[in-house]
Design a protein around this motif. Sequence first.
Motif, mmCIF file in Angstrom:
data_model
loop_
_atom_site.group_PDB
_atom_site.id
_atom_site.type_symbol
_atom_site.label_atom_id
_atom_site.label_comp_id
_atom_site.label_asym_id
_atom_site.label_seq_id
_atom_site.Cartn_x
_atom_site.Cartn_y
_atom_site.Cartn_z
ATOM 1 N N TRP A 100 1.850 -15.313 -4.366
ATOM 2 C CA TRP A 100 2.001 -14.610 -3.103
ATOM 3 C C TRP A 100 1.596 -13.167 -3.355
ATOM 4 C CZ3 TRP A 100 3.116 -16.493 1.627
ATOM 5 C CH2 TRP A 100 3.557 -17.810 1.685
ATOM 6 N N VAL A 101 0.756 -12.626 -2.477
ATOM 7 C CA VAL A 101 0.192 -11.296 -2.660
ATOM 8 C C VAL A 101 0.498 -10.468 -1.416
ATOM 9 C CG1 VAL A 101 -1.928 -10.036 -3.172
ATOM 10 C CG2 VAL A 101 -1.680 -12.385 -3.956
ATOM 11 N N ARG A 102 0.848 -9.164 -1.624
ATOM 12 C CA ARG A 102 1.086 -8.302 -0.471
ATOM 13 C C ARG A 102 0.645 -6.876 -0.790
ATOM 14 N NH1 ARG A 102 6.281 -8.315 -2.831
ATOM 15 N NH2 ARG A 102 7.161 -6.225 -2.972
ATOM 16 N N LEU A 103 0.224 -6.177 0.249
ATOM 17 C CA LEU A 103 -0.075 -4.755 0.140
ATOM 18 C C LEU A 103 1.204 -3.997 0.406
ATOM 19 C CD1 LEU A 103 -3.458 -4.075 1.957
ATOM 20 C CD2 LEU A 103 -2.953 -3.877 -0.471
ATOM 21 N N GLU A 104 1.472 -2.996 -0.389
ATOM 22 C CA GLU A 104 2.668 -2.190 -0.204
ATOM 23 C C GLU A 104 2.263 -0.733 -0.078
ATOM 24 O OE1 GLU A 104 6.142 -1.331 -3.154
ATOM 25 O OE2 GLU A 104 6.438 -3.287 -2.199
ATOM 26 N N PRO A 105 2.306 -0.189 1.145
ATOM 27 C CA PRO A 105 1.964 1.222 1.322
ATOM 28 C C PRO A 105 3.034 2.099 0.689
ATOM 29 C CG PRO A 105 2.718 0.255 3.387
ATOM 30 C CD PRO A 105 2.658 -0.854 2.392
ATOM 31 N N GLU A 106 2.594 3.270 0.215
ATOM 32 C CA GLU A 106 3.523 4.167 -0.480
ATOM 33 C C GLU A 106 3.786 5.467 0.272
ATOM 34 O OE1 GLU A 106 3.080 3.533 -5.068
ATOM 35 O OE2 GLU A 106 1.107 3.936 -4.188
ATOM 36 N N THR A 107 2.891 5.875 1.126
ATOM 37 C CA THR A 107 3.072 7.126 1.858
ATOM 38 C C THR A 107 3.155 6.832 3.350
ATOM 39 O OG1 THR A 107 0.713 7.528 2.189
ATOM 40 C CG2 THR A 107 1.689 8.337 0.120
ATOM 41 N N SER A 108 3.582 7.817 4.125
ATOM 42 C CA SER A 108 3.680 7.622 5.576
ATOM 43 C C SER A 108 2.291 7.384 6.184
ATOM 44 C CB SER A 108 4.375 8.802 6.240
ATOM 45 O OG SER A 108 3.672 9.993 5.985
ATOM 46 N N MET A 111 -1.581 3.021 -2.415
ATOM 47 C CA MET A 111 -1.366 1.660 -1.946
ATOM 48 C C MET A 111 -1.251 0.777 -3.186
ATOM 49 S SD MET A 111 -1.608 -0.088 1.182
ATOM 50 C CE MET A 111 -2.580 0.983 2.179
ATOM 51 N N ARG A 112 -0.242 -0.066 -3.182
ATOM 52 C CA ARG A 112 -0.054 -0.982 -4.309
ATOM 53 C C ARG A 112 -0.340 -2.407 -3.875
ATOM 54 N NH1 ARG A 112 5.614 -0.084 -7.028
ATOM 55 N NH2 ARG A 112 6.236 -0.830 -5.000
ATOM 56 N N LEU A 113 -0.810 -3.204 -4.800
ATOM 57 C CA LEU A 113 -1.032 -4.627 -4.588
ATOM 58 C C LEU A 113 0.009 -5.355 -5.431
ATOM 59 C CD1 LEU A 113 -2.892 -6.777 -3.290
ATOM 60 C CD2 LEU A 113 -4.179 -6.768 -5.416
ATOM 61 N N GLU A 164 -0.228 5.864 4.713
ATOM 62 C CA GLU A 164 -0.580 4.486 4.384
ATOM 63 C C GLU A 164 0.183 3.507 5.268
ATOM 64 O OE1 GLU A 164 0.174 4.115 0.200
ATOM 65 O OE2 GLU A 164 -1.653 5.176 -0.354
ATOM 66 N N ILE A 165 1.453 3.799 5.529
ATOM 67 C CA ILE A 165 2.256 2.929 6.399
ATOM 68 C C ILE A 165 1.645 2.862 7.786
ATOM 69 C CG2 ILE A 165 4.488 2.705 7.574
ATOM 70 C CD1 ILE A 165 5.753 3.900 4.987
ATOM 71 N N MET A 166 1.264 4.009 8.347
ATOM 72 C CA MET A 166 0.662 4.031 9.684
ATOM 73 C C MET A 166 -0.666 3.284 9.697
ATOM 74 S SD MET A 166 1.809 7.812 11.144
ATOM 75 C CE MET A 166 0.158 8.365 11.103
ATOM 76 N N ALA A 167 -1.478 3.442 8.654
ATOM 77 C CA ALA A 167 -2.761 2.739 8.591
ATOM 78 C C ALA A 167 -2.553 1.233 8.528
ATOM 79 C CB ALA A 167 -3.565 3.220 7.374
ATOM 80 N N VAL A 168 -1.580 0.797 7.748
ATOM 81 C CA VAL A 168 -1.296 -0.642 7.644
ATOM 82 C C VAL A 168 -0.778 -1.172 8.969
ATOM 83 C CG1 VAL A 168 0.259 -2.310 6.566
ATOM 84 C CG2 VAL A 168 -0.993 -0.695 5.145
ATOM 85 N N GLU A 169 0.112 -0.443 9.638
ATOM 86 C CA GLU A 169 0.641 -0.891 10.928
ATOM 87 C C GLU A 169 -0.463 -1.006 11.973
ATOM 88 O OE1 GLU A 169 3.878 1.718 11.916
ATOM 89 O OE2 GLU A 169 5.268 0.633 10.601
#
Length: 149
Positions: free
Chosen positions: A13-21, A1-3, A23-28
């Motif tokens: 402006w700050v955002r979390l950027e998931p890198e793996t599938s 996960m990148r910040l 991480e994407i599912m966890a963020v969603e």
Amino acid sequence: MRLIIAGRAEDAWVRLEPETSDEIMAVERSVAQGDWTIGRGSAAIDTLRALATRLGYPVRVGEERETSAPPPRLFVVPRGETALAARLRAMAGSSVPVIWDRREQDRRTTDRPFPADRRRRDRRGPPPSTWGTLHFLVVPSLDSPGATE
């Protein structure tokens, strides 16, 4: 996960950027529960780091600064989402407008025949992915890569 941090100090402006599938599912899932994966200001950095850790994917790459990334041009919110619009306005301040989605329904309301349409395909594309998960749309600045008028 990148910040990702765009800008400087309190105006960043700050955002979390998931890198793996995963991480994407966890963020969603987190967004569906009402968590924010974007923020503004130095407090958002700590908040988003804590969110990433709580999701089990702490910021391991470290912070990346995007000094050239401009703030969003505007946010589009579905009609009736007044609480969401108020939160976005509070977060963005007066620098980024928050507007309502103007679409109410399809213009063609009947199945009656109409003159031949010269267009080869429907011009309306699918809604952006953030519309279903975040329930708002971020319209990038004209200075952003890939932004068009």
